[in-house]
Design a protein around this motif. Structure first.
Motif, short mmCIF file in Angstrom:
data_model
loop_
_atom_site.label_atom_id
_atom_site.label_comp_id
_atom_site.label_asym_id
_atom_site.label_seq_id
_atom_site.Cartn_x
_atom_site.Cartn_y
_atom_site.Cartn_z
N ASP A 164 5.34 0.38 -10.72
CA ASP A 164 4.62 1.25 -9.80
C ASP A 164 3.17 1.34 -10.26
N LEU A 176 7.95 9.12 2.75
CA LEU A 176 7.13 8.76 1.59
C LEU A 176 7.43 9.66 0.39
N LYS A 229 2.89 12.97 -4.59
CA LYS A 229 1.77 12.03 -4.44
C LYS A 229 1.74 11.39 -3.05
N CYS A 279 6.51 0.84 -3.86
CA CYS A 279 6.83 1.19 -5.25
C CYS A 279 8.03 0.34 -5.66
N TRP A 305 -4.36 4.50 1.59
CA TRP A 305 -4.19 3.34 2.46
C TRP A 305 -5.10 3.44 3.68
N HIS A 316 7.53 8.83 -3.52
CA HIS A 316 6.28 9.14 -4.22
C HIS A 316 6.15 10.62 -4.60
N SER A 326 0.80 -1.23 0.00
CA SER A 326 0.00 0.00 0.00
C SER A 326 0.83 1.28 0.00
N LEU A 327 2.03 1.24 0.55
CA LEU A 327 2.91 2.41 0.54
C LEU A 327 4.12 2.19 -0.35
N VAL A 362 -1.00 8.79 -1.38
CA VAL A 362 -0.66 7.40 -1.08
C VAL A 362 -1.06 7.04 0.34
N TYR A 408 1.49 5.83 -7.59
CA TYR A 408 2.60 5.46 -6.72
C TYR A 408 3.95 5.66 -7.41
N GLY A 409 4.98 5.90 -6.59
CA GLY A 409 6.33 5.96 -7.12
C GLY A 409 6.49 6.93 -8.26
#
Length: 261
Positions: free
Chosen positions: A65, A163, A170, A42, A178, A167, A39-40, A174, A69-70
């Motif tokens: 990704d 994060l 984003k 990449c 989640w 990301h 969920s978090l 993200v 994400y990523g």
């Protein structure tokens, strides 16, 4: 490792792939392994594991990704509660098409494990084997409590930067995707059982003994409802085996896939 972008109508999908020393024969004789992140997660957060896995199995390893994400394109708005079941029809389908993957192995971590289960059912024509790592089959108090604890930790000054390194802008999306999805009314009562019932390929279930997001009831449920070993493999680690014991995890997957196409 080779990294590039697959262009799609929804935006770019960041993809990376790793090959073993004898990459030519691996592509010709053995199905590549496609990784689905948590969920978090990449591509970058798989760290050294894809390269280890490629060498241990003699197979090409592909990671991407998901949208939002990523280094992939942002997701247009809130992520729907159906996001786990939707993934096989979204970025995964584009990756499979791009690489012309007639056959493949699906390996997913955490929520990516649930997505790998959905992939195995929805792409049954090509999925040769399934591996879930620290996946959830249903919602339990430990799962929700762990997510809330992580949310509180990210609220500390500067914590969101962890994060943002992966990301970018984003990162907040993200985190909220989640936390909010797993605690939403629409997600209440979610179970992976219908997807598990559609799996027809051999499946291996792996879980950490000290996983903070899921008890051992999670892997036992997955193993009970899929073809393959009746008992899950339990590792002496927490929720992220590919970071806590990557060599051991790669060896277990290699043993499971040995002799398979």
């Amino acid at each position: 490792m080779e990294a590039f972008t697959i262009e799609t109508p929804a935006g770019g999908i960041h993809v990376a792939r790793w090959g073993p020393a004898n990459a030519r024969n691996a592509r010709e004789e053995r199905s590549p392994i496609v990784l689905l992140h948590d969920s978090l997660g990449c591509v970058a957060l798989w760290r050294s594991f894809p390269a280890l896995l490629a060498e241990a199995t003699g197979r090409e390893v592909i990671a991407y990704d998901r949208q939002g994400y990523g280094r992939s394109a942002p997701y247009p708005g809130p992520q729907p509660a159906s996001f786990i079941a939707d993934e096989p029809r979204n970025a995964f389908a584009r990756v499979r098409e791009h690489f012309a993957l007639e056959h493949f192995v699906a390996l997913g971590h955490s929520v990516g494990g649930g997505m790998a289960v959905e992939v195995a059912g929805q792409h049954a024509d090509g999925c040769q084997a399934l591996v879930t790592v620290a996946a959830q089959a249903f919602i339990e108090p430990r799962t929700l409590a762990g997510i809330r604890e992580a949310e509180a930790a990210f609220a500390e000054p500067g914590a969101l930067g962890r994060l943002e390194r992966h990301h970018g802008d984003k990162a907040t999306w993200v985190l909220r995707s989640w936390v909010d999805n797993w605690h939403s009314e629409a997600f209440e009562g979610w179970r992976l059982d219908p997807a598990l019932a559609r799996v027809s390929c051999p499946a291996l279930t792996i879980h950490g003994e000290h996983d903070e997001y899921g008890s051992l009831a999670q892997p036992r449920r997955i193993a009970a409802l899929t073809p393959g070993p009746a008992d899950p493999v339990i590792l002496p680690c927490g929720h992220v085996p590919h970071r806590e014991c990557p060599e051991r995890l790669a060896a277990i997957v290699a043993e499971f896939l040995s002799g398979r196409p």
